[in-house]
Design a protein around this motif. Structure first.
Motif, PDB file in Angstrom:
ATOM      1  N   CYS A 456       9.274 -75.692 -71.331  1.00  0.00           N
ATOM      2  CA  CYS A 456       8.961 -76.943 -70.651  1.00  0.00           C
ATOM      3  C   CYS A 456       7.573 -77.465 -71.046  1.00  0.00           C
ATOM      4  O   CYS A 456       6.660 -76.684 -71.328  1.00  0.00           O
ATOM      5  CB  CYS A 456       8.993 -76.754 -69.137  1.00  0.00           C
ATOM      6  N   ARG A 457       7.436 -78.753 -71.015  1.00  0.00           N
ATOM      7  CA  ARG A 457       6.113 -79.374 -71.133  1.00  0.00           C
ATOM      8  C   ARG A 457       5.490 -79.350 -69.744  1.00  0.00           C
ATOM      9  O   ARG A 457       6.069 -79.870 -68.785  1.00  0.00           O
ATOM     10  CB  ARG A 457       6.259 -80.808 -71.660  1.00  0.00           C
ATOM     11  N   ILE A 458       4.331 -78.722 -69.617  1.00  0.00           N
ATOM     12  CA  ILE A 458       3.752 -78.460 -68.300  1.00  0.00           C
ATOM     13  C   ILE A 458       2.558 -79.383 -68.063  1.00  0.00           C
ATOM     14  O   ILE A 458       1.680 -79.529 -68.917  1.00  0.00           O
ATOM     15  CB  ILE A 458       3.307 -76.985 -68.184  1.00  0.00           C
ATOM     16  N   ARG A 459       2.571 -80.003 -66.872  1.00  0.00           N
ATOM     17  CA  ARG A 459       1.418 -80.766 -66.396  1.00  0.00           C
ATOM     18  C   ARG A 459       0.954 -80.125 -65.093  1.00  0.00           C
ATOM     19  O   ARG A 459       1.775 -79.831 -64.222  1.00  0.00           O
ATOM     20  CB  ARG A 459       1.773 -82.236 -66.188  1.00  0.00           C
ATOM     21  N   GLU A 460      -0.346 -79.913 -64.982  1.00  0.00           N
ATOM     22  CA  GLU A 460      -0.831 -79.104 -63.871  1.00  0.00           C
ATOM     23  C   GLU A 460      -2.096 -79.711 -63.272  1.00  0.00           C
ATOM     24  O   GLU A 460      -2.975 -80.193 -63.981  1.00  0.00           O
ATOM     25  CB  GLU A 460      -1.120 -77.682 -64.362  1.00  0.00           C
ATOM     26  N   SER A 461      -2.156 -79.669 -61.933  1.00  0.00           N
ATOM     27  CA  SER A 461      -3.369 -80.026 -61.194  1.00  0.00           C
ATOM     28  C   SER A 461      -3.574 -78.968 -60.123  1.00  0.00           C
ATOM     29  O   SER A 461      -2.797 -78.015 -60.020  1.00  0.00           O
ATOM     30  CB  SER A 461      -3.227 -81.408 -60.549  1.00  0.00           C
ATOM     31  N   GLU A 462      -4.596 -79.113 -59.319  1.00  0.00           N
ATOM     32  CA  GLU A 462      -4.815 -78.140 -58.252  1.00  0.00           C
ATOM     33  C   GLU A 462      -3.690 -78.166 -57.235  1.00  0.00           C
ATOM     34  O   GLU A 462      -3.388 -77.153 -56.606  1.00  0.00           O
ATOM     35  CB  GLU A 462      -6.147 -78.419 -57.547  1.00  0.00           C
ATOM     36  N   GLU A 463      -3.056 -79.323 -57.057  1.00  0.00           N
ATOM     37  CA  GLU A 463      -2.023 -79.458 -56.030  1.00  0.00           C
ATOM     38  C   GLU A 463      -0.609 -79.275 -56.552  1.00  0.00           C
ATOM     39  O   GLU A 463       0.289 -78.855 -55.804  1.00  0.00           O
ATOM     40  CB  GLU A 463      -2.097 -80.847 -55.369  1.00  0.00           C
ATOM     41  N   VAL A 464      -0.362 -79.544 -57.840  1.00  0.00           N
ATOM     42  CA  VAL A 464       1.012 -79.611 -58.346  1.00  0.00           C
ATOM     43  C   VAL A 464       1.099 -78.981 -59.743  1.00  0.00           C
ATOM     44  O   VAL A 464       0.183 -79.120 -60.560  1.00  0.00           O
ATOM     45  CB  VAL A 464       1.501 -81.079 -58.409  1.00  0.00           C
ATOM     46  N   VAL A 465       2.224 -78.298 -59.974  1.00  0.00           N
ATOM     47  CA  VAL A 465       2.614 -77.893 -61.321  1.00  0.00           C
ATOM     48  C   VAL A 465       3.963 -78.528 -61.612  1.00  0.00           C
ATOM     49  O   VAL A 465       4.916 -78.374 -60.823  1.00  0.00           O
ATOM     50  CB  VAL A 465       2.705 -76.363 -61.467  1.00  0.00           C
ATOM     51  N   GLU A 466       4.036 -79.250 -62.712  1.00  0.00           N
ATOM     52  CA  GLU A 466       5.261 -79.971 -63.062  1.00  0.00           C
ATOM     53  C   GLU A 466       5.690 -79.560 -64.461  1.00  0.00           C
ATOM     54  O   GLU A 466       4.874 -79.437 -65.362  1.00  0.00           O
ATOM     55  CB  GLU A 466       4.994 -81.474 -63.023  1.00  0.00           C
ATOM     56  N   GLY A 467       6.992 -79.318 -64.628  1.00  0.00           N
ATOM     57  CA  GLY A 467       7.525 -78.961 -65.929  1.00  0.00           C
ATOM     58  C   GLY A 467       8.701 -79.829 -66.302  1.00  0.00           C
ATOM     59  O   GLY A 467       9.588 -80.071 -65.463  1.00  0.00           O
ATOM     60  N   ILE A 468       8.698 -80.302 -67.553  1.00  0.00           N
ATOM     61  CA  ILE A 468       9.800 -81.122 -68.057  1.00  0.00           C
ATOM     62  C   ILE A 468      10.434 -80.364 -69.225  1.00  0.00           C
ATOM     63  O   ILE A 468       9.767 -80.062 -70.225  1.00  0.00           O
ATOM     64  CB  ILE A 468       9.309 -82.503 -68.520  1.00  0.00           C
ATOM     65  N   ALA A 469      11.705 -80.032 -69.070  1.00  0.00           N
ATOM     66  CA  ALA A 469      12.401 -79.246 -70.076  1.00  0.00           C
ATOM     67  C   ALA A 469      12.772 -80.102 -71.282  1.00  0.00           C
ATOM     68  O   ALA A 469      12.900 -81.334 -71.164  1.00  0.00           O
ATOM     69  CB  ALA A 469      13.659 -78.631 -69.474  1.00  0.00           C
ATOM     70  N   PRO A 470      12.959 -79.493 -72.442  1.00  0.00           N
ATOM     71  CA  PRO A 470      13.382 -80.246 -73.633  1.00  0.00           C
ATOM     72  C   PRO A 470      14.672 -81.020 -73.400  1.00  0.00           C
ATOM     73  O   PRO A 470      14.875 -82.078 -73.984  1.00  0.00           O
ATOM     74  CB  PRO A 470      13.561 -79.153 -74.696  1.00  0.00           C
ATOM     75  N   GLN A 471      15.548 -80.484 -72.514  1.00  0.00           N
ATOM     76  CA  GLN A 471      16.822 -81.156 -72.246  1.00  0.00           C
ATOM     77  C   GLN A 471      16.658 -82.316 -71.270  1.00  0.00           C
ATOM     78  O   GLN A 471      17.613 -83.057 -71.009  1.00  0.00           O
ATOM     79  CB  GLN A 471      17.827 -80.175 -71.643  1.00  0.00           C
ATOM     80  N   GLY A 472      15.484 -82.469 -70.676  1.00  0.00           N
ATOM     81  CA  GLY A 472      15.231 -83.583 -69.770  1.00  0.00           C
ATOM     82  C   GLY A 472      15.132 -83.201 -68.312  1.00  0.00           C
ATOM     83  O   GLY A 472      14.706 -84.010 -67.481  1.00  0.00           O
ATOM     84  N   VAL A 477       6.475 -78.507 -58.399  1.00  0.00           N
ATOM     85  CA  VAL A 477       6.120 -77.555 -57.354  1.00  0.00           C
ATOM     86  C   VAL A 477       4.746 -77.909 -56.807  1.00  0.00           C
ATOM     87  O   VAL A 477       3.773 -78.029 -57.570  1.00  0.00           O
ATOM     88  CB  VAL A 477       6.106 -76.110 -57.885  1.00  0.00           C
ATOM     89  N   ALA A 478       4.666 -78.070 -55.483  1.00  0.00           N
ATOM     90  CA  ALA A 478       3.395 -78.382 -54.816  1.00  0.00           C
ATOM     91  C   ALA A 478       2.834 -77.112 -54.186  1.00  0.00           C
ATOM     92  O   ALA A 478       3.592 -76.268 -53.674  1.00  0.00           O
ATOM     93  CB  ALA A 478       3.609 -79.452 -53.759  1.00  0.00           C
TER      94      ALA A 478
END
Length: 495
Positions: A456-472, A477-478
């Motif tokens: 997954c392409r991961i974007r992260e902050s102190e409050e949230v971790v977000e992942g977007i898979a290659p399949q979409g 997660v908060a």
């Protein structure tokens, strides 16, 4: 063997083979035939069988016949038995016969008897003879006698200790360190102790840890104290580790190492960090594997690396290890004395041990672990094994009860015919929450590890971790300010 009547050699060799295969009745018949045909080795082997069956008098009778026929190893057995029974005069007589016949153990043990009698000069003569016959302990004893607690010929002591250490005698390498200390060679002392530790001598790693702690190098001390605890179960090394970590404010590590010898109630921080990162993916692999294989009795072939369950045979098996339901201990297969490490189903396991040694994860590098103080030791072992098996890739772990339910064997499968665990955003939140319950102090690592595992392409902050898979697919997660999962959602990425 040569030098015996031709008709005695063939039944002797067949008898030895039958004994090795456990066919004692056939072995006895062939070995008696060999002895009667003139082969003293037949009597020696018959003595060994009798001793194996607890018939000590019969064993002595056979060994006496073989010794009287000139077999030095039988004379050694008679000497050893006489020494055990307190008849030192007979022991010396038989050991001398064994030594004169070229049996190294006879020369070595005779040297020990003579030293105890106070005849040090003759003892040293026999130790030299034993050394020439291949006994590393003889060189150790010569080094010890020359050393004389630092008051003797230290140059000669060093030379003999070096010879013994070169043949793998860890105690000699350890003592060599003290001789070099007495001779003012501090670097040589440490080199000898490192050699001793690598040869498995239990005192060396502790002494190295003690040296570096006194020198102010706590990190080096920790490494050596860990080896002392893991490899030899040295309790005072465990206490030193507990004190060091406690002084650093690391209560989790202090607790783990303080408990290591007496019984663990928790994993190490290093293992929790490693296992948490792969935990959700490991749970997913297990779900897929269990659904594909189903329940059923398990049969396995370690040489063929196969496991059969429910009428199907699966390939790519690695034997991971065993859990004792009697002692609540885990034993990695590479540390099990009942199996050689070159067994086909154990060879791949080296990757787990090497990872543990490289990353200082004690659960993956210590051969045996006492899990008795976990709330559920069996579950603790299962969790540990499933996490470790992820290093092997493949499908996951299966286990079965053995020894009338007193133990469990664990196997890893890597069979291409089994389905792979694919990324599914709808099940991802369930997997993440389940893994977070197992590793509550590492929940952010649980999420990052799962998303990274699936590319997954991961974007992260102190409050949230977000992942977007290659399949979409997308998982968000908060977290609370103290790193716990507050909410998790899944769906398809926008755009």
């Amino acid at each position: 063997m040569t030098g015996y009547p031709a008709g005695s050699v063939e039944p002797y060799e067949r008898g030895v083979e039958a004994r090795r295969d456990g066919n004692l009745a056939e072995a006895e018949k062939l070995l008696k035939q060999a002895f009667e045909a003139g082969h003293p080795g037949g009597a020696h082997e018959l003595g060994g069988i009798a001793a194996q069956l607890g018939a000590d008098r019969e064993a002595v009778a056979w060994w006496r016949r073989a010794a009287e026929a000139g077999l030095p190893e039988s004379a050694f057995e008679l000497g050893y038995g006489a020494e055990r029974d307190g008849d030192l005069e007979a022991a010396e007589r038989w050991y001398r016969q064994a030594a004169e016949g070229g049996f190294s153990g006879g020369a070595l043990n005779l040297g020990v008897l003579l030293e105890k009698k106070g005849d040090v000069a003759e003892a040293m003569d026999f130790f030299r003879r034993a050394w020439e016959l291949g006994e590393d302990k003889a060189a150790y004893n010569l080094g010890r006698l020359y050393d004389d607690d630092g008051k003797g010929d230290l140059e000669a002591a060093e030379a003999w200790y070096i010879r013994a250490a070169e043949r793998g005698n860890g105690g000699a390498a350890f003592n060599l360190g003290f001789v070099r200390q007495d001779r003012g060679d501090a670097a040589g002392q440490l080199q000898a102790w490192r050699q001793s530790a690598d040869l498995g001598y239990h005192k060396a790693a502790f002494c190295l840890g003690d040296h570096f702690q006194k020198a102010g190098d706590e990190d080096a001390a920790i490494g050596w104290f860990r080896r002392s605890v893991q490899e030899a179960g040295v309790e005072h090394a465990a206490r030193r580790l507990g004190d060091i970590y406690r002084g650093r404010g690391d209560e989790r590590s202090a607790r783990f190492w303080s408990e290591f010898v007496s019984g663990l109630s928790c994993y190490s921080p290093e293992f929790e960090a490693f296992a948490a990162a792969g935990s959700a993916a490991a749970i997913q692999r297990q779900d897929v594997l269990n659904a594909a294989v189903g329940d059923g009795d398990i049969a396995f072939d370690l040489d063929a690396r196969t496991l059969t369950s429910g009428g199907r045979t699966f390939h790519g098996v690695t034997f991971l290890g065993s859990f004792s339901h009697v002692s609540d201990t885990w034993l990695w297969a590479w540390a099990n004395p009942n199996y050689e490490n070159d067994v086909a189903a154990i060879v791949p396991l080296a990757a787990v041990r090497e990872y543990g040694e490289r990353h200082a994860v004690p659960e993956l590098s210590a051969g045996r672990l006492d899990l008795c103080d976990f709330p559920d030791p069996h579950q603790a072992a299962t969790t540990m094994v499933i996490a470790a098996a992820a290093l092997l890739g493949g499908n996951g772990v299966r286990s079965c009860r053995v020894n009338d339910g007193q133990g469990s064997f664990y196997f890893h499968l890597d069979d291409p015919s089994l389905p792979a665990a694919e990324f599914d955003p709808l099940s991802a939140t369930r997997l993440l929450m389940a893994a977070a319950e197992i590793f509550p102090t590492e929940q952010r690592r649980v999420v990052r590890g799962f998303l990274a595992h699936h590319g997954c392409r991961i974007r992260e902050s102190e409050e949230v971790v977000e992942g977007i898979a290659p399949q979409g697919g997308q998982v968000t997660v908060a977290f609370t300010p103290d790193g716990l999962i507050k909410a998790a959602s899944a769906g398809h990425a926008a755009g």
